[in-house]
Design a protein around this motif. Sequence first.
Motif, PDB file in Angstrom:
ATOM      1  N   ILE A   1       0.849  -1.186   0.000  1.00  0.00           N
ATOM      2  CA  ILE A   1       0.000   0.000   0.000  1.00  0.00           C
ATOM      3  C   ILE A   1       0.887   1.240   0.000  1.00  0.00           C
ATOM      4  O   ILE A   1       1.722   1.414   0.896  1.00  0.00           O
ATOM      5  N   PHE A   2       0.716   2.093  -1.012  1.00  0.00           N
ATOM      6  CA  PHE A   2       1.331   3.412  -1.001  1.00  0.00           C
ATOM      7  C   PHE A   2       0.431   4.365  -0.228  1.00  0.00           C
ATOM      8  O   PHE A   2      -0.791   4.397  -0.462  1.00  0.00           O
ATOM      9  N   ILE A   3       1.025   5.127   0.666  1.00  0.00           N
ATOM     10  CA  ILE A   3       0.317   6.188   1.382  1.00  0.00           C
ATOM     11  C   ILE A   3       0.841   7.488   0.800  1.00  0.00           C
ATOM     12  O   ILE A   3       1.980   7.879   1.033  1.00  0.00           O
ATOM     13  N   LEU A   4       0.013   8.150   0.010  1.00  0.00           N
ATOM     14  CA  LEU A   4       0.459   9.258  -0.817  1.00  0.00           C
ATOM     15  C   LEU A   4       0.010  10.604  -0.264  1.00  0.00           C
ATOM     16  O   LEU A   4      -1.145  10.769   0.160  1.00  0.00           O
ATOM     17  N   ASP A   5       0.932  11.538  -0.280  1.00  0.00           N
ATOM     18  CA  ASP A   5       0.638  12.934   0.026  1.00  0.00           C
ATOM     19  C   ASP A   5       0.693  13.687  -1.295  1.00  0.00           C
ATOM     20  O   ASP A   5       1.759  13.996  -1.807  1.00  0.00           O
TER      21      ASP A   5
ATOM     22  N   PRO B   1      -0.054  17.002  -3.289  1.00  0.00           N
ATOM     23  CA  PRO B   1      -0.203  18.402  -2.864  1.00  0.00           C
ATOM     24  C   PRO B   1      -1.571  19.012  -3.111  1.00  0.00           C
ATOM     25  O   PRO B   1      -2.039  19.814  -2.317  1.00  0.00           O
ATOM     26  N   ASN B   2      -2.251  18.644  -4.207  1.00  0.00           N
ATOM     27  CA  ASN B   2      -3.544  19.269  -4.480  1.00  0.00           C
ATOM     28  C   ASN B   2      -4.729  18.374  -4.147  1.00  0.00           C
ATOM     29  O   ASN B   2      -5.841  18.583  -4.640  1.00  0.00           O
ATOM     30  N   TYR B   3      -4.493  17.369  -3.275  1.00  0.00           N
ATOM     31  CA  TYR B   3      -5.588  16.508  -2.821  1.00  0.00           C
ATOM     32  C   TYR B   3      -5.730  16.690  -1.319  1.00  0.00           C
ATOM     33  O   TYR B   3      -4.726  16.641  -0.597  1.00  0.00           O
ATOM     34  N   PRO B   4      -6.932  16.884  -0.805  1.00  0.00           N
ATOM     35  CA  PRO B   4      -7.091  17.347   0.575  1.00  0.00           C
ATOM     36  C   PRO B   4      -7.014  16.278   1.647  1.00  0.00           C
ATOM     37  O   PRO B   4      -7.295  16.566   2.808  1.00  0.00           O
ATOM     38  N   ARG B   5      -6.633  15.076   1.286  1.00  0.00           N
ATOM     39  CA  ARG B   5      -6.565  14.010   2.290  1.00  0.00           C
ATOM     40  C   ARG B   5      -5.506  13.002   1.856  1.00  0.00           C
ATOM     41  O   ARG B   5      -5.126  12.987   0.681  1.00  0.00           O
ATOM     42  N   PRO B   6      -5.028  12.164   2.768  1.00  0.00           N
ATOM     43  CA  PRO B   6      -4.086  11.128   2.334  1.00  0.00           C
ATOM     44  C   PRO B   6      -4.760  10.194   1.346  1.00  0.00           C
ATOM     45  O   PRO B   6      -5.955   9.911   1.447  1.00  0.00           O
ATOM     46  N   LEU B   7      -3.987   9.713   0.378  1.00  0.00           N
ATOM     47  CA  LEU B   7      -4.506   8.851  -0.669  1.00  0.00           C
ATOM     48  C   LEU B   7      -3.763   7.523  -0.603  1.00  0.00           C
ATOM     49  O   LEU B   7      -2.534   7.479  -0.717  1.00  0.00           O
ATOM     50  N   PHE B   8      -4.512   6.450  -0.417  1.00  0.00           N
ATOM     51  CA  PHE B   8      -3.931   5.111  -0.315  1.00  0.00           C
ATOM     52  C   PHE B   8      -4.101   4.420  -1.667  1.00  0.00           C
ATOM     53  O   PHE B   8      -5.198   4.424  -2.238  1.00  0.00           O
ATOM     54  N   LEU B   9      -3.033   3.819  -2.176  1.00  0.00           N
ATOM     55  CA  LEU B   9      -3.054   3.182  -3.486  1.00  0.00           C
ATOM     56  C   LEU B   9      -2.520   1.764  -3.379  1.00  0.00           C
ATOM     57  O   LEU B   9      -1.436   1.534  -2.846  1.00  0.00           O
ATOM     58  N   SER B  10      -3.289   0.795  -3.908  1.00  0.00           N
ATOM     59  CA  SER B  10      -2.878  -0.605  -3.825  1.00  0.00           C
ATOM     60  C   SER B  10      -3.467  -1.376  -5.005  1.00  0.00           C
ATOM     61  O   SER B  10      -4.518  -1.013  -5.519  1.00  0.00           O
ATOM     62  N   ASP B  11      -2.809  -2.403  -5.510  1.00  0.00           N
ATOM     63  CA  ASP B  11      -1.472  -2.845  -5.177  1.00  0.00           C
ATOM     64  C   ASP B  11      -0.594  -2.503  -6.365  1.00  0.00           C
ATOM     65  O   ASP B  11      -0.932  -2.841  -7.495  1.00  0.00           O
ATOM     66  N   ALA B  12       0.517  -1.868  -6.091  1.00  0.00           N
ATOM     67  CA  ALA B  12       1.401  -1.424  -7.155  1.00  0.00           C
ATOM     68  C   ALA B  12       2.766  -2.078  -7.091  1.00  0.00           C
ATOM     69  O   ALA B  12       3.677  -1.662  -7.800  1.00  0.00           O
ATOM     70  N   ALA B  13       2.921  -3.119  -6.252  1.00  0.00           N
ATOM     71  CA  ALA B  13       4.269  -3.640  -6.041  1.00  0.00           C
ATOM     72  C   ALA B  13       4.378  -5.145  -5.880  1.00  0.00           C
ATOM     73  O   ALA B  13       5.462  -5.687  -6.058  1.00  0.00           O
ATOM     74  N   ILE B  14       3.310  -5.839  -5.539  1.00  0.00           N
ATOM     75  CA  ILE B  14       3.452  -7.267  -5.210  1.00  0.00           C
ATOM     76  C   ILE B  14       2.611  -8.156  -6.121  1.00  0.00           C
ATOM     77  O   ILE B  14       3.132  -9.049  -6.789  1.00  0.00           O
TER      78      ILE B  14
END
Length: 318
Positions: A136-140, A142-155
Amino acid sequence: MTNSDADKSEQYGSQLDRLLAMGKARVAAPTAVVHPCDAVSLSGAMEAARMGLIMPVLVGPRHKVLAAAEAAGVELGETEIVDVQHSHAAAAEACRLAREGAVSAIMKGSLHTDELLEAVIDGTTGLRTDRRMSHIFILDVPNYPRPLFLSDAAINIAPDLAIKKDIVQNAIDCALALGVQEPRVAVLAAVETVHPSMQATIDAAALSKMAERGQIIGGLIDGPLAFDNAISVEAADTKHIVSRVAGRADVLIAPNIEAGNMMAKQLAYLANAQSAGLVMGARVPIILTSRADGRLSRLASCAAAMLVAQHQRSKPPR
């Protein structure tokens, strides 16, 4: 970090800094740092320790760990070192420590990711649960008002419906641990309608129904949604999509690893997003750091692992 339909009241800012602040307010998690035998991995772990995010147990050949400390100019003080012969043994020993409850998280050092995960998924000595592991990527952004979680991009390369169910549940559990109340999950496809010839749309619709039936818990799930109407209220309104998720997603579920990986890198390089990352679904959270990760990314990943570890102690993976 709480959900509210009053999105205009949400302030833009560094979500990773907020994550660090949450982490600093908690008790440091005992963490096995696997083969920290170069200056980058060792100094990153020790800085996280100084900030109270982890309580490191350095697992690797003692002479290499000490040489890395000297090269990095890092004082180890009373930090515990578990002496093993090589990186493969370090991965196995870290898994043993986690199985026995001596550590509540694992952090990758200067070994290959495949080598660490091979030890983690071992059916006899690893850390597998009934849940499929996912990253799970936990993304900051800049122009999105909340943390953005992205899955699955690695496994998981081409997950089927059963694997996607676990990917969704892992992402929800991660978001809950990091303070998001009832995470809004958008299951992505190229379009927002179900097409029999597009498997991603069928899977997305099935996952939404599985959530309605209680097979996935803890979040609001909708799909299929295209990327634009998952994160933009205006795009969702233009398409006349009536949804509690559309335009306000906290979690994005990619249809496959290519889509997830490209989204993560596009957000990083075109939108200046910063990211932390964890592997979920094992007995303990796993921090997969990389030499390319910046300081904030490494520290935020440690903070996330500590928060997830505390969450798992009260609600272990099924």
